[in-house]
Motif scaffolding. Sequence first.
Motif, PDB file in Angstrom:
ATOM      1  N   UNK A  79       1.563  -1.251   0.207  1.00 51.73           N
ATOM      2  CA  UNK A  79      -0.110   0.180   0.067  1.00 51.73           C
ATOM      3  C   UNK A  79       1.048   0.740  -0.087  1.00 51.73           C
ATOM      4  N   UNK A  80       2.159   1.272   0.805  1.00 54.42           N
ATOM      5  CA  UNK A  80       2.149   2.590   0.655  1.00 54.42           C
ATOM      6  C   UNK A  80       3.156   3.014  -1.083  1.00 54.42           C
ATOM      7  N   UNK A  81       3.896   1.473  -1.194  1.00 55.29           N
ATOM      8  CA  UNK A  81       4.489   1.310  -2.474  1.00 55.29           C
ATOM      9  C   UNK A  81       3.513   2.407  -3.553  1.00 55.29           C
ATOM     10  N   UNK A  82       2.258   1.782  -3.427  1.00 55.35           N
ATOM     11  CA  UNK A  82       1.761   2.490  -4.443  1.00 55.35           C
ATOM     12  C   UNK A  82       1.313   3.872  -4.236  1.00 55.35           C
ATOM     13  N   UNK A  83       0.345   4.009  -2.791  1.00 58.67           N
ATOM     14  CA  UNK A  83       0.519   5.862  -3.009  1.00 58.67           C
ATOM     15  C   UNK A  83       1.637   6.487  -3.013  1.00 58.67           C
ATOM     16  N   UNK A  84       2.804   5.803  -2.228  1.00 60.43           N
ATOM     17  CA  UNK A  84       3.969   6.654  -3.432  1.00 60.43           C
ATOM     18  C   UNK A  84       4.108   7.191  -4.363  1.00 60.43           C
ATOM     19  N   UNK A  85       4.110   5.909  -5.476  1.00 59.71           N
ATOM     20  CA  UNK A  85       4.327   5.898  -6.608  1.00 59.71           C
ATOM     21  C   UNK A  85       3.348   6.480  -7.074  1.00 59.71           C
ATOM     22  N   UNK A  86       1.940   6.836  -7.143  1.00 62.58           N
ATOM     23  CA  UNK A  86       0.784   7.410  -7.490  1.00 62.58           C
ATOM     24  C   UNK A  86       1.313   8.536  -7.262  1.00 62.58           C
ATOM     25  N   UNK A  87       1.213   9.607  -6.270  1.00 61.93           N
ATOM     26  CA  UNK A  87       1.647  10.419  -4.850  1.00 61.93           C
ATOM     27  C   UNK A  87       2.863  11.682  -6.127  1.00 61.93           C
ATOM     28  N   UNK A  88       3.973  10.393  -6.237  1.00 57.11           N
ATOM     29  CA  UNK A  88       4.847  10.659  -6.627  1.00 57.11           C
ATOM     30  C   UNK A  88       5.044  11.248  -7.897  1.00 57.11           C
ATOM     31  N   UNK A  89       4.479  10.214  -8.819  1.00 53.31           N
ATOM     32  CA  UNK A  89       4.020  10.550 -10.584  1.00 53.31           C
ATOM     33  C   UNK A  89       2.657  12.481 -10.362  1.00 53.31           C
ATOM     34  N   UNK A  90       2.188  12.404  -9.474  1.00 54.46           N
ATOM     35  CA  UNK A  90       1.070  13.515 -10.169  1.00 54.46           C
ATOM     36  C   UNK A  90       2.546  14.816  -9.375  1.00 54.46           C
ATOM     37  N   UNK A  91       3.302  14.900  -8.769  1.00 55.32           N
ATOM     38  CA  UNK A  91       4.566  15.069  -8.663  1.00 55.32           C
ATOM     39  C   UNK A  91       5.390  15.803  -9.290  1.00 55.32           C
ATOM     40  N   UNK A  92       5.568  14.430  -9.940  1.00 52.51           N
ATOM     41  CA  UNK A  92       6.519  15.036 -11.090  1.00 52.51           C
ATOM     42  C   UNK A  92       5.848  15.174 -12.062  1.00 52.51           C
ATOM     43  N   UNK A  93       4.774  15.143 -12.480  1.00 50.57           N
ATOM     44  CA  UNK A  93       3.835  15.552 -13.679  1.00 50.57           C
ATOM     45  C   UNK A  93       3.376  16.822 -13.876  1.00 50.57           C
ATOM     46  N   UNK A  94       3.430  17.094 -12.515  1.00 49.04           N
ATOM     47  CA  UNK A  94       3.093  19.308 -11.895  1.00 49.04           C
ATOM     48  C   UNK A  94       4.259  19.254 -12.878  1.00 49.04           C
ATOM     49  N   UNK A  95       5.647  19.370 -12.194  1.00 53.43           N
ATOM     50  CA  UNK A  95       6.516  19.808 -12.571  1.00 53.43           C
ATOM     51  C   UNK A  95       7.271  19.778 -13.680  1.00 53.43           C
ATOM     52  N   UNK A  96       6.219  18.397 -14.986  1.00 52.71           N
ATOM     53  CA  UNK A  96       6.954  18.749 -15.813  1.00 52.71           C
ATOM     54  C   UNK A  96       5.795  19.266 -16.787  1.00 52.71           C
ATOM     55  N   UNK A  97       4.764  19.962 -16.265  1.00 51.61           N
ATOM     56  CA  UNK A  97       3.667  20.220 -17.051  1.00 51.61           C
ATOM     57  C   UNK A  97       4.092  21.445 -16.716  1.00 51.61           C
ATOM     58  N   UNK A  98       4.846  22.635 -15.467  1.00 52.36           N
ATOM     59  CA  UNK A  98       5.454  23.521 -15.072  1.00 52.36           C
ATOM     60  C   UNK A  98       6.698  24.224 -16.426  1.00 52.36           C
TER      61      UNK A  98
ATOM     62  N   UNK B 137      11.232   2.043  -3.597  1.00 59.16           N
ATOM     63  CA  UNK B 137      10.791   1.738  -4.521  1.00 59.16           C
ATOM     64  C   UNK B 137       9.536   2.416  -4.528  1.00 59.16           C
ATOM     65  N   UNK B 138       8.464   2.808  -4.330  1.00 62.70           N
ATOM     66  CA  UNK B 138       7.322   3.573  -5.062  1.00 62.70           C
ATOM     67  C   UNK B 138       8.339   5.069  -6.464  1.00 62.70           C
ATOM     68  N   UNK B 139       9.189   5.132  -5.875  1.00 62.90           N
ATOM     69  CA  UNK B 139       9.527   6.176  -6.243  1.00 62.90           C
ATOM     70  C   UNK B 139      10.173   5.967  -7.436  1.00 62.90           C
ATOM     71  N   UNK B 140      10.859   5.120  -7.050  1.00 63.92           N
ATOM     72  CA  UNK B 140      11.438   4.324  -8.814  1.00 63.92           C
ATOM     73  C   UNK B 140      10.644   4.462  -9.763  1.00 63.92           C
ATOM     74  N   UNK B 141       8.884   3.665  -9.144  1.00 64.70           N
ATOM     75  CA  UNK B 141       7.941   3.254  -9.805  1.00 64.70           C
ATOM     76  C   UNK B 141       7.738   4.455 -10.099  1.00 64.70           C
ATOM     77  N   UNK B 142       7.343   5.564 -10.326  1.00 60.09           N
ATOM     78  CA  UNK B 142       7.248   6.872 -10.056  1.00 60.09           C
ATOM     79  C   UNK B 142       8.068   8.003 -11.397  1.00 60.09           C
ATOM     80  N   UNK B 143       9.374   7.624 -10.575  1.00 64.03           N
ATOM     81  CA  UNK B 143      10.172   7.626 -11.631  1.00 64.03           C
ATOM     82  C   UNK B 143      10.617   7.060 -13.524  1.00 64.03           C
ATOM     83  N   UNK B 144       9.977   5.781 -12.707  1.00 63.57           N
ATOM     84  CA  UNK B 144       9.928   5.304 -14.893  1.00 63.57           C
ATOM     85  C   UNK B 144       8.918   5.470 -15.280  1.00 63.57           C
ATOM     86  N   UNK B 145       7.760   6.126 -14.009  1.00 64.03           N
ATOM     87  CA  UNK B 145       6.532   6.165 -14.997  1.00 64.03           C
ATOM     88  C   UNK B 145       6.127   7.659 -15.243  1.00 64.03           C
ATOM     89  N   UNK B 146       7.250   8.649 -15.311  1.00 66.29           N
ATOM     90  CA  UNK B 146       7.621   9.566 -15.940  1.00 66.29           C
ATOM     91  C   UNK B 146       7.979   9.784 -17.150  1.00 66.29           C
TER      92      UNK B 146
END
Length: 304
Positions: free
Chosen positions: A23-42, A239-248
């Motif tokens: 659960x921690x991995x998934x929530x971290x993954x989703x939240x950090x993907x949103x963070x990265x997407x927002x940064x890229x959008x800016x 693990x969640x952060x690395x998944x978010x990085x891969x998604x970005x």
Amino acid sequence: MRLGLVMSEVGSGLRRNASMVVSVVLVTFISLTFVGTAALLQMQITQMKGYWYDKAQVAVYLCTDTDTTGNCTGAMATQDQIDGVKAQLDSDVLTPYVDKFYFEDQTQAYDRFKQQFADSPATEFVQPAYLNETFWVNLKDPTQSDVLTESLSSLAGVQSVVDQRGYLDPIFAVLNAASYTAIGIASLMLIAAVLLIATTIRLSAFSRRRELGIMRLVGASNRFIQTPFILEGVIAALVGSLLAGGAIIAIVNFFVKGYLAVTFQGTPFIGLRDAALVVPIVIVVGILLAALSANVAIRRYLKV
């Protein structure tokens, strides 16, 4: 501190609370993907602003036979009035601000209209006489369009002076709103991740309360007791952060470069270099939040 013993405790904690860790991995993954997407959008908004604002022109619309707005009286701009506008653009007053300009008559304006709205039924009703003859002006500094407006708006035969950047502002406002929305969702998800990490650490500590009591009795330091729990949270968040990085990276590579850049070839888009700047930040944010929340949680549980 014995590293082998600490890592065995970490492994034991991760196994005991596997569902919570996932659960921690998934929530971290989703939240950090949103963070990265927002940064890229800016970053994308900034890049597009620099590109399109530099290309935005100032349009000096001249009167037509049907105009009664501006300086128009229902009569088309005469050749003398057109020459007067051209002379003003070539004058010493405006030359320092004007990069280049060109004149577009009604026939040219109609041809451009048909190209832009080729699939629109409006082309069947619009005639060349309905369209303004226009001076299209490129400024050396697009932010100084007010100088052009003040100098030309009062000239005879001029209907209006329009800075095309005004058409771009609503588009960028929508993009900014989308970026702020992503930041808001990311913030909520990050709060959820922090709370979930803290809950996971407390549950892990509770399930090992006997072992913790024995460690304290034999004189184990607080640092030795706390470290495995902090590492559990950090590993799950990593693990969640690395998944978010891969998604970005995947979003930039397959969606931005693979679709948007191909479909809209006249528009500059962010690339993998920009993603490479965002991903490390996302990973560091995830690790720091996990370490902080895990440390606070275990210290409160142990009442250190």
